[in-house]
Motif scaffolding. Structure first.
Motif, PDB file in Angstrom:
ATOM      1  N   ASN A  28      17.901  26.786  -0.090  1.00  0.00           N
ATOM      2  CA  ASN A  28      17.888  28.107   0.567  1.00  0.00           C
ATOM      3  C   ASN A  28      19.073  28.978   0.156  1.00  0.00           C
ATOM      4  O   ASN A  28      19.630  29.706   0.961  1.00  0.00           O
ATOM      5  N   ARG A  29      19.408  28.931  -1.117  1.00  0.00           N
ATOM      6  CA  ARG A  29      20.553  29.691  -1.620  1.00  0.00           C
ATOM      7  C   ARG A  29      20.366  31.198  -1.497  1.00  0.00           C
ATOM      8  O   ARG A  29      21.320  31.939  -1.268  1.00  0.00           O
ATOM      9  N   MET A  30      19.129  31.685  -1.678  1.00  0.00           N
ATOM     10  CA  MET A  30      18.874  33.128  -1.691  1.00  0.00           C
ATOM     11  C   MET A  30      18.553  33.668  -0.293  1.00  0.00           C
ATOM     12  O   MET A  30      18.238  34.839  -0.155  1.00  0.00           O
ATOM     13  N   HIS A  31      18.612  32.863   0.734  1.00  0.00           N
ATOM     14  CA  HIS A  31      17.952  33.202   1.999  1.00  0.00           C
ATOM     15  C   HIS A  31      18.821  33.949   3.015  1.00  0.00           C
ATOM     16  O   HIS A  31      19.978  34.253   2.770  1.00  0.00           O
ATOM     17  N   ALA A  32      18.193  34.192   4.179  1.00  0.00           N
ATOM     18  CA  ALA A  32      18.754  35.105   5.185  1.00  0.00           C
ATOM     19  C   ALA A  32      19.933  34.505   5.948  1.00  0.00           C
ATOM     20  O   ALA A  32      20.022  33.290   6.135  1.00  0.00           O
ATOM     21  N   ILE A  33      20.821  35.385   6.380  1.00  0.00           N
ATOM     22  CA  ILE A  33      21.905  34.986   7.292  1.00  0.00           C
ATOM     23  C   ILE A  33      21.833  35.778   8.598  1.00  0.00           C
ATOM     24  O   ILE A  33      22.578  35.507   9.525  1.00  0.00           O
ATOM     25  N   PHE A  34      20.944  36.776   8.639  1.00  0.00           N
ATOM     26  CA  PHE A  34      20.745  37.578   9.857  1.00  0.00           C
ATOM     27  C   PHE A  34      19.255  37.605  10.217  1.00  0.00           C
ATOM     28  O   PHE A  34      18.402  37.634   9.324  1.00  0.00           O
ATOM     29  N   GLY A  35      18.961  37.649  11.496  1.00  0.00           N
ATOM     30  CA  GLY A  35      17.623  38.011  11.974  1.00  0.00           C
ATOM     31  C   GLY A  35      16.482  37.086  11.600  1.00  0.00           C
ATOM     32  O   GLY A  35      15.325  37.457  11.728  1.00  0.00           O
ATOM     33  N   PHE A  36      16.784  35.878  11.159  1.00  0.00           N
ATOM     34  CA  PHE A  36      15.711  34.951  10.745  1.00  0.00           C
ATOM     35  C   PHE A  36      15.147  34.241  11.977  1.00  0.00           C
ATOM     36  O   PHE A  36      15.702  34.334  13.076  1.00  0.00           O
ATOM     37  N   SER A  37      14.053  33.513  11.797  1.00  0.00           N
ATOM     38  CA  SER A  37      13.518  32.672  12.873  1.00  0.00           C
ATOM     39  C   SER A  37      13.279  31.284  12.293  1.00  0.00           C
ATOM     40  O   SER A  37      13.403  31.087  11.078  1.00  0.00           O
ATOM     41  N   ASP A  38      12.899  30.332  13.122  1.00  0.00           N
ATOM     42  CA  ASP A  38      12.614  28.993  12.571  1.00  0.00           C
ATOM     43  C   ASP A  38      11.284  28.966  11.821  1.00  0.00           C
ATOM     44  O   ASP A  38      10.922  27.966  11.223  1.00  0.00           O
ATOM     45  N   LYS A  39      10.590  30.112  11.810  1.00  0.00           N
ATOM     46  CA  LYS A  39       9.336  30.205  11.045  1.00  0.00           C
ATOM     47  C   LYS A  39       9.572  30.702   9.613  1.00  0.00           C
ATOM     48  O   LYS A  39       8.789  30.407   8.717  1.00  0.00           O
ATOM     49  N   CYS A  40      10.638  31.496   9.419  1.00  0.00           N
ATOM     50  CA  CYS A  40      10.842  32.116   8.098  1.00  0.00           C
ATOM     51  C   CYS A  40      12.288  32.577   7.935  1.00  0.00           C
ATOM     52  O   CYS A  40      12.851  33.194   8.835  1.00  0.00           O
ATOM     53  N   ILE A  41      12.862  32.261   6.765  1.00  0.00           N
ATOM     54  CA  ILE A  41      14.238  32.696   6.478  1.00  0.00           C
ATOM     55  C   ILE A  41      14.307  33.480   5.159  1.00  0.00           C
ATOM     56  O   ILE A  41      15.363  33.591   4.542  1.00  0.00           O
ATOM     57  N   ALA A  42      13.171  34.035   4.739  1.00  0.00           N
ATOM     58  CA  ALA A  42      13.131  34.807   3.490  1.00  0.00           C
ATOM     59  C   ALA A  42      13.843  36.159   3.672  1.00  0.00           C
ATOM     60  O   ALA A  42      14.039  36.611   4.797  1.00  0.00           O
ATOM     61  N   VAL A  43      14.211  36.780   2.555  1.00  0.00           N
ATOM     62  CA  VAL A  43      14.836  38.100   2.621  1.00  0.00           C
ATOM     63  C   VAL A  43      13.973  39.136   1.915  1.00  0.00           C
ATOM     64  O   VAL A  43      13.234  38.827   0.984  1.00  0.00           O
ATOM     65  N   ASN A  44      14.093  40.384   2.357  1.00  0.00           N
ATOM     66  CA  ASN A  44      13.400  41.476   1.680  1.00  0.00           C
ATOM     67  C   ASN A  44      14.155  41.782   0.382  1.00  0.00           C
ATOM     68  O   ASN A  44      15.356  42.011   0.409  1.00  0.00           O
ATOM     69  N   PRO A  45      13.461  41.774  -0.749  1.00  0.00           N
ATOM     70  CA  PRO A  45      14.165  41.875  -2.027  1.00  0.00           C
ATOM     71  C   PRO A  45      14.444  43.297  -2.516  1.00  0.00           C
ATOM     72  O   PRO A  45      15.118  43.472  -3.520  1.00  0.00           O
ATOM     73  N   SER A  46      13.954  44.300  -1.797  1.00  0.00           N
ATOM     74  CA  SER A  46      14.067  45.675  -2.313  1.00  0.00           C
ATOM     75  C   SER A  46      15.492  46.222  -2.231  1.00  0.00           C
ATOM     76  O   SER A  46      16.166  46.066  -1.207  1.00  0.00           O
ATOM     77  N   ASP A  47      15.941  46.884  -3.287  1.00  0.00           N
ATOM     78  CA  ASP A  47      17.214  47.617  -3.244  1.00  0.00           C
ATOM     79  C   ASP A  47      16.991  48.999  -2.634  1.00  0.00           C
ATOM     80  O   ASP A  47      17.791  49.480  -1.845  1.00  0.00           O
ATOM     81  N   MET A  48      15.882  49.640  -3.030  1.00  0.00           N
ATOM     82  CA  MET A  48      15.570  50.976  -2.511  1.00  0.00           C
ATOM     83  C   MET A  48      15.566  51.003  -0.982  1.00  0.00           C
ATOM     84  O   MET A  48      16.088  51.935  -0.359  1.00  0.00           O
ATOM     85  N   ASN A  49      14.981  49.948  -0.380  1.00  0.00           N
ATOM     86  CA  ASN A  49      14.894  49.900   1.082  1.00  0.00           C
ATOM     87  C   ASN A  49      16.270  49.941   1.741  1.00  0.00           C
ATOM     88  O   ASN A  49      16.418  50.491   2.836  1.00  0.00           O
ATOM     89  N   VAL A  50      17.253  49.340   1.093  1.00  0.00           N
ATOM     90  CA  VAL A  50      18.602  49.281   1.678  1.00  0.00           C
ATOM     91  C   VAL A  50      19.190  50.694   1.749  1.00  0.00           C
ATOM     92  O   VAL A  50      19.775  51.097   2.761  1.00  0.00           O
ATOM     93  N   ALA A  51      18.992  51.463   0.677  1.00  0.00           N
ATOM     94  CA  ALA A  51      19.477  52.851   0.677  1.00  0.00           C
ATOM     95  C   ALA A  51      18.697  53.691   1.693  1.00  0.00           C
ATOM     96  O   ALA A  51      19.276  54.484   2.428  1.00  0.00           O
ATOM     97  N   LEU A  52      17.374  53.497   1.749  1.00  0.00           N
ATOM     98  CA  LEU A  52      16.563  54.330   2.658  1.00  0.00           C
ATOM     99  C   LEU A  52      16.865  54.049   4.123  1.00  0.00           C
ATOM    100  O   LEU A  52      16.843  54.958   4.952  1.00  0.00           O
ATOM    101  N   VAL A  53      17.175  52.800   4.455  1.00  0.00           N
ATOM    102  CA  VAL A  53      17.520  52.504   5.849  1.00  0.00           C
ATOM    103  C   VAL A  53      18.899  53.090   6.171  1.00  0.00           C
ATOM    104  O   VAL A  53      19.122  53.605   7.270  1.00  0.00           O
TER     105      VAL A  53
END
Lengths: 327, 74
Positions: free
Chosen positions: A144-169
């Motif tokens: 799980n090297r690439m995975h989440a450190i915030f807001g995850f659940s025991d069902k999923c620890i994936a991260v959103n890969p978009s860079d654009m989304n980070v700027a838009l938020v």
């Protein structure tokens, strides 16, 4: 080979109607993620509704805002003069994403709709609650090297890969949506979802709804901005951690700030508390370090991604320093 | 985790600095009739160590395990 039907929609209305009434129908624009998922048998639409002929490509600035059509290409947005003059943070983030070839195909709406995902989602031999609800999460106890450190659940620890989304938020964008029941708008921060008990749902778009545009209201963040992406190689790699930082400065005083992170959560992660701590302060590395520590509160690492707990705050400090022009 | 070259990271153009080409203007009649020298494997021996040493010089961290990924420098 999985058979599917392909339809080229000529009007927005028919595109929405066709997709809304057929459970197996999906919109396709650039296809840079969807075709990938179809080739691997992860997503299996029986009907593709091509929306590329719809008039949703324009980028214009009417009163007090930039409106970017959902079909505007990532590369077209990144080199658009209005965007470069008024929202350079968005251009920087777009150029940090994917490769030149992908940015020439991928649309703004498609970038938002790319799946939040991880290698266990892509590997159909592995369990994944996002791909196959109830099958378990391979990453939780896995690599799980690439995975989440915030807001995850025991069902999923994936991260959103978009860079654009980070700027838009960070830029408080608004998403314009058309659907079978009419039009609506959603603040960008509420568009994507945390995994909770429904990791198969990446966002709050309803069946048949179509993103038509993204709007960014004019703001004072056109000068002191920086998108910092830390990754394993210099191009065509997902972020280990990324930071979108925008400062509104009056001399050395921070009048306003926007801060968001990528590569850390199931959705682009806005750092509101850190922003509050920065407003009114004087620009300095110490101030930025304090804000970074506030930003990281509540973060939790897994076996292989705990380095993000250090890389995260370091990246926030670096992004803010670069945005502020401190060497 | 990875089953294709999209997930298996090899350097891309953006990672590679300017390359200085040196021509060795000397015939080698032993290896082949063209007189050309083979240079395939020889550079493989030292280059990872050279990169690791360059990174050590830049960061003060001597990493003895490949790949040299950013997380190992924290």
């Amino acid at each position: 080979m999985i058979q599917f039907q392909y339809i080229r929609a000529s009007t927005q209305k028919t595109a929405i109607e066709t997709t809304a009434k057929d459970a197996t129908a999906m919109f396709i624009a650039g296809g840079t993620n969807l075709v990938d998922l179809m080739k691997r048998g992860i997503t299996t639409p029986q009907k593709l509704v091509d929306i590329n002929n719809l008039p949703l490509k324009n980028i214009d600035a009417s009163t007090g805002r930039i409106r970017i059509g959902a079909l505007a290409l990532n590369s077209a947005v990144a080199e658009n003069k209005l965007v470069l003059d008024r929202q350079p943070l968005l251009a920087q983030a777009l150029n940090a994403g994917a490769s030149a070839q992908l940015r020439n195909m991928a649309t703004v709406g498609g970038n938002m709709m790319q799946r939040t995902r991880c290698p266990y989602f892509y590997d159909t031999a592995m369990p994944c609650n996002k791909r196959e609800p109830g099958s378990g999460c391979g990453a939780l106890e896995g690599f799980n090297r690439m995975h989440a450190i915030f807001g995850f659940s025991d069902k999923c620890i994936a991260v959103n890969p978009s860079d654009m989304n980070v700027a838009l938020v960070a830029l408080d964008a608004t998403v314009h949506i058309a659907g079978p029941k009419g039009n609506r708008t959603v603040p960008f921060i509420n568009f994507h979802r945390l995994p909770g008990d429904l990791p198969q749902k990446d966002n709050n778009l309803e069946k048949g709804e179509l993103i038509t545009a993204v709007e960014i209201a004019d703001n004072p963040f056109n000068k002191h901005v920086h998108y910092l992406k830390i990754r394993d190689r210099a191009s065509y790699a997902f972020a280990l951690v990324s930071v979108a930082a925008a400062l509104h400065l009056d001399g050395n005083t921070i009048k306003g700030v926007r801060l968001a992170m990528g590569g850390v959560a199931h959705k682009p992660w806005r750092l509101t508390e850190a922003e509050k701590a920065l407003v009114g302060k004087t620009v300095s590395e110490g101030t930025f370090r304090q804000a970074a520590e506030i930003a990281m509160q509540g973060a939790k690492g897994f076996k292989y991604n705990s380095f993000k707990l250090k890389m995260g705050p370091n990246a926030i400090v670096e992004a803010l320093k670069t945005a502020a022009g401190i060497v | 985790m990875g089953f294709d070259l999209a997930g298996y990271h090899v350097p891309v153009k953006a990672d590679v600095p300017d390359i200085h080409v040196v021509l060795i203007d000397k015939r080698d009649p032993i290896v082949n009739r063209m007189g050309a020298k083979g240079m395939g494997e020889i550079p493989l021996v030292g280059f990872t160590a050279a990169i690791a040493n360059a990174v050590f010089h830049a960061t003060g961290e001597l990493i003895r395990e490949l790949p040299l990924t950013p997380d190992k420098f924290l």
